[in-house]
Design a protein around this motif. Structure first.
Motif, short mmCIF file in Angstrom:
data_model
loop_
_atom_site.label_atom_id
_atom_site.label_comp_id
_atom_site.label_asym_id
_atom_site.label_seq_id
_atom_site.Cartn_x
_atom_site.Cartn_y
_atom_site.Cartn_z
N ASP A 144 -9.61 -3.22 9.24
CA ASP A 144 -9.98 -3.06 7.84
C ASP A 144 -10.22 -4.42 7.20
O ASP A 144 -9.47 -5.37 7.43
N TYR A 145 -11.26 -4.49 6.38
CA TYR A 145 -11.56 -5.73 5.66
C TYR A 145 -11.71 -5.39 4.19
O TYR A 145 -12.47 -4.50 3.81
N ILE A 146 -10.96 -6.09 3.35
CA ILE A 146 -11.03 -5.89 1.90
C ILE A 146 -11.11 -7.26 1.23
O ILE A 146 -10.29 -8.13 1.49
N LEU A 147 -12.13 -7.44 0.39
CA LEU A 147 -12.30 -8.69 -0.34
C LEU A 147 -12.44 -8.38 -1.82
O LEU A 147 -13.42 -7.75 -2.24
N PRO A 148 -11.49 -8.79 -2.65
CA PRO A 148 -11.63 -8.60 -4.10
C PRO A 148 -12.56 -9.65 -4.70
O PRO A 148 -12.44 -10.84 -4.40
N VAL A 149 -13.49 -9.22 -5.53
CA VAL A 149 -14.43 -10.13 -6.17
C VAL A 149 -14.41 -9.86 -7.68
O VAL A 149 -14.53 -8.72 -8.12
N HIS A 150 -14.28 -10.93 -8.46
CA HIS A 150 -14.25 -10.81 -9.92
C HIS A 150 -15.67 -11.00 -10.48
O HIS A 150 -16.37 -11.94 -10.12
N VAL A 151 -16.06 -10.08 -11.36
CA VAL A 151 -17.40 -10.10 -11.95
C VAL A 151 -17.25 -10.05 -13.47
O VAL A 151 -16.39 -9.34 -14.01
N ARG A 152 -18.11 -10.81 -14.18
CA ARG A 152 -18.03 -10.87 -15.65
C ARG A 152 -19.41 -10.68 -16.27
O ARG A 152 -20.41 -11.17 -15.75
#
Length: 577
Positions: A144-152
């Motif tokens: 499993d691969y999970i990458l959190p990315v913040h977007v504004r």
């Protein structure tokens, strides 16, 4: 001059069209003698009105193009202004499966600001491309691969990524295959006197820059997976003075400095290392310069056919053997060895020069022992611990048949060394890094002596063989395709960088796997009866496997397995090595 250049280019194109290993658009000459910086391109801004999920998804897609030495930062257009200024992706990648998702993180993980979103990239990891440009399979594979990315949401009402961003780019497996070109960078094994291919991946475009990118890897030295097992003949101070460049006579010039003043024989080896490393990215003759002068006085341009021979493997007249009913027989005519001297043999291996045999012999009380002798006689039992199980022996190529390896009871790797008084003495191999992963049920030294392939806890693994004055150690063990190959029973080396493994599976009884585990190719399964329990392979020879009915042979992946002319139900085949 222009006419000559056009003729050279035409010749290169014609040659390249006949070489399947070179990309179709390959133009392997660079006419500038300098090492210019990559041209900075202005990437096109994303279309307006994209939602946060699509912005992140398109960022992943664009990352495949950004990876070209960071010269064309296509993915940066999806970042906000501040993040764009500080983002500096390094050489290296995380490769995920083609099917991946972008979803909003659960509410507790979101911020209170309605103009900010946390998006999760969710997929399955295939592997990584290290900063040394070598591929490393994921362990566990397809994890499993999970990458959190913040977007504004920006002032212009467009969503842009604000971080946090890993400097290791994330791309899909399809994009990796489309944008990266596999090359075998060669380094020298002093132990065996041959060159060892180190599989690496370079950005494929522009094609004219491929020779430069390969030479950068040659100068930098072996990958982490081979460090200590091979040497870089160029030395630690070598560097390229300027671009690898094409000249009027159609040759490709490699201008090096920092080599010092090596002896002639080492200079010849340096030329061989460079020519072998460049053979899949150019069809031109190679001119190697040291501080502006030809590195060798007697010849200034080289192709692979001009090099001395660095053979890996056994002489072609050695056809291999098989064990059956406790004896050893010829694969060529089925005859037992002269005098039928060998009895109670469980497995065996012939030295690469064909003069000696190492056998695992069954004793009373379900014990096994390693014995080494000639083709027509048994010699002494090696002074090594007996065990309930010893893996099929495997010969070291370097010393002309004077070292044999086996694993005892899955936990101890031993090498039998021929001493000056003609006796065989058992010495240990530091295999802690491998044994910690499980029991070893098969062990094969590569014919160049730089690697071992092993079956550990039913998984396929490789490791480097590092020799120092303090002893021999197995380092950098890596599991290959452990999601696809979970029930491996045996393995052998088809070439220096390719393995053939057999399994107890009905769907994939025999597979071919590169030494870096980048892909897996199945042989035709027709006629085989699971489990397949033995295999032997060798350069320029057909692959032979053993199932419960006997021996089967095939020369290509798609070929239907046909019965071997010499067989028995309990037969186990082996080529020299």
């Amino acid at each position: 001059m222009k006419t000559a250049v056009k003729l050279i280019a035409l010749a290169v194109m014609l040659l390249a069209s006949g070489c399947a290993n070179i990309p179709a658009e390959m133009q392997p000459v660079v006419l500038s003698g300098e090492r210019p910086a990559q041209a900075v391109q202005t990437p096109q801004e994303p279309e307006k009105g994209l939602d946060a999920l699509t912005v992140v998804r398109d960022f992943i897609k664009a990352s495949a193009l950004t990876a070209s030495g960071n010269a064309s930062p296509t993915a940066s257009v999806y970042l906000d202004e501040e993040t764009r200024k500080s983002w500096a992706p390094v050489k290296g990648l995380t490769v995920i499966e083609d099917t991946f998702g972008t979803v909003y993180a659960p509410e507790p993980e979101q911020t209170a600001d309605p103009n900010e979103k946390v998006v999760l990239v969710r997929g399955f990891m295939v592997g990584t491309l290290g900063q040394d440009s070598a591929f490393i399979p994921a362990v566990p594979a397809s994890g499993d691969y999970i990458l959190p990315v913040h977007v504004r949401l920006q002032a212009d009402n467009q969503w842009r990524i604000t971080g946090p961003l890993s400097n290791n780019l994330v791309i899909t497996e399809r994009d990796f295959s489309a944008n990266y070109f596999k090359v075998a960078v060669n380094f020298f094994s002093q132990d065996s006197g041959v060159f060892v291919p180190d599989l690496r991946y370079v950005f494929a475009k522009p094609q004219s820059g491929l020779p430069n990118r390969v030479m950068d890897l040659v100068v930098d030295g072996p990958s982490e997976a081979l460090k200590g097992a091979v040497i870089n003949l160029l030395g630690p101070d070598a560097r390229l003075e300027q671009n690898v460049k094409g000249v009027d006579d159609g040759s490709l010039v490699v201008p090096l400095t920092g080599l010092g003043d090596p002896p002639i024989e080492k200079r010849r080896l340096i030329v061989a290392q460079i020519v072998l490393s460049l053979q899949n990215v150019t069809t031109s003759r190679i001119k190697v310069l040291s501080d502006g002068k030809p590195i060798l006085p007697d010849k200034d341009a080289w192709r692979v056919n001009d090099l001395a021979s660095y053979p890996v493997g056994a002489p072609p007249e050695l056809n291999g053997m098989y064990t059956a009913d406790g004896g050893i027989f010829s694969l060529f005519d089925g005859r037992p060895l002269q005098g039928n001297a060998y009895h109670d043999v469980v497995s065996a291996a012939q030295s690469l020069d064909g003069k000696r045999l190492a056998t695992v012999e069954k004793l009373s009380g379900d014990r096994m022992v390693l014995r080494i002798g000639g083709l027509d006689h048994q010699e002494e039992v090696v002074s090594a611990p007996q065990g309930e199980f010893l893996t099929r022996p495997t010969w070291r190529a370097a010393t002309g048949g004077a070292e044999v390896w086996t694993a005892v009871d899955g936990t101890t790797v031993l090498r039998a060394v021929l001493t000056g008084d003609g006796k065989w003495k058992a010495q240990g191999v530091n295999a802690t890094d491998l044994v910690d992963l499980g029991k070893i049920t098969a062990l094969r030294l590569s014919r160049d002596g730089a690697r071992v392939a092993a079956v550990v806890a039913d998984k396929l693994m490789v490791a480097a063989v590092v020799r120092t004055p303090e002893g021999v150690r197995l380092t950098a063990p890596r599991s290959l395709r452990n999601a696809d190959l979970t029930n491996v029973t045996d393995v052998d080396w088809a070439s220096q960088d390719t393995l053939v493994a057999v399994t107890s599976s009905t769907s994939q009884p025999v597979v071919k796997v590169p030494v870096d585990g980048r892909r897996i190719d199945g042989f035709n399964s027709s006629n085989l009866t699971a489990p397949v329990r033995g295999v032997t392979a060798s350069p320029n020879k057909p692959t032979i496997v053993a199932d419960s009915n006997g021996l089967w042979v095939a020369s290509e992946l798609g070929e239907v397995w046909r019965p071997h002319a010499r067989t028995a139900k309990d037969a186990r085949p082996f080529y020299p090595g």
